[in-house]
Design an enzyme around this catalytic site. Sequence first.
Site, PDB file in Angstrom:
ATOM      1  N   ASP A  72      20.268  47.624  16.959  1.00 11.83           N
ATOM      2  CA  ASP A  72      19.670  48.909  17.862  1.00 11.83           C
ATOM      3  C   ASP A  72      18.115  48.547  17.448  1.00 11.83           C
ATOM      4  OD1 ASP A  72      21.635  49.331  19.332  1.00 11.83           O
ATOM      5  OD2 ASP A  72      21.929  51.179  17.624  1.00 11.83           O
ATOM      6  N   ASP A 110      22.691  48.342  26.401  1.00  9.28           N
ATOM      7  CA  ASP A 110      22.452  49.627  26.138  1.00  9.28           C
ATOM      8  C   ASP A 110      21.769  50.132  26.961  1.00  9.28           C
ATOM      9  OD1 ASP A 110      24.071  49.989  23.756  1.00  9.28           O
ATOM     10  OD2 ASP A 110      22.113  50.521  23.113  1.00  9.28           O
TER      11      ASP A 110
END
Length: 174
Positions: free
Chosen positions: A126, A148
């Site tokens: 991330d 995402d």
Amino acid sequence: MSEKTVKRCIPFVLTVIVLVLDQLTKYLVTSRIPLFSIGASFFGDIIRIIHVTNPGIAFSVGDSLPQTVRNILFSGLPLIVLTLVIVIYFRNTDFSTLQRWCICGVLGGGFGNLYDRMFRAEGVIDFIDVKFWGIFGLPRWPTFNVADMAIVICGIILVISFLITVRSQQEEPN
């Protein structure tokens, strides 16, 4: 291959684009920003590019589970779900073009994160970190990635399109 099958396959271009962009951005982050470091900040510190990993799922849920359990829950089950979505995608004749593109966007994000879970020991990479000003008690929104974003954006559009379809069908006279 029939023309109908070809038309159904075209939205998978979005699946490939999302998957490639997701993995390319993760490669750039992992190769240029040390783990747990900030690589860049924009608009003060509203948006930051950082390098973190997530061995769990959304919001780090399950990151403390044993590795074997995480492998089954976070790799095996998503693979089954993604496979089922593809089967339903091709069997369903009622999806609109927009819905098909949204489903393929969600698939691209799903496969992007699944790739990380299966082939990166540290879990999902991330890197997008956004200031959240204490809303819901969070100073910053949980860090996320391109996969995402595709899942959330395409998922929201998909749900809205389903709601519009259901509503328009309810309004039609019998």
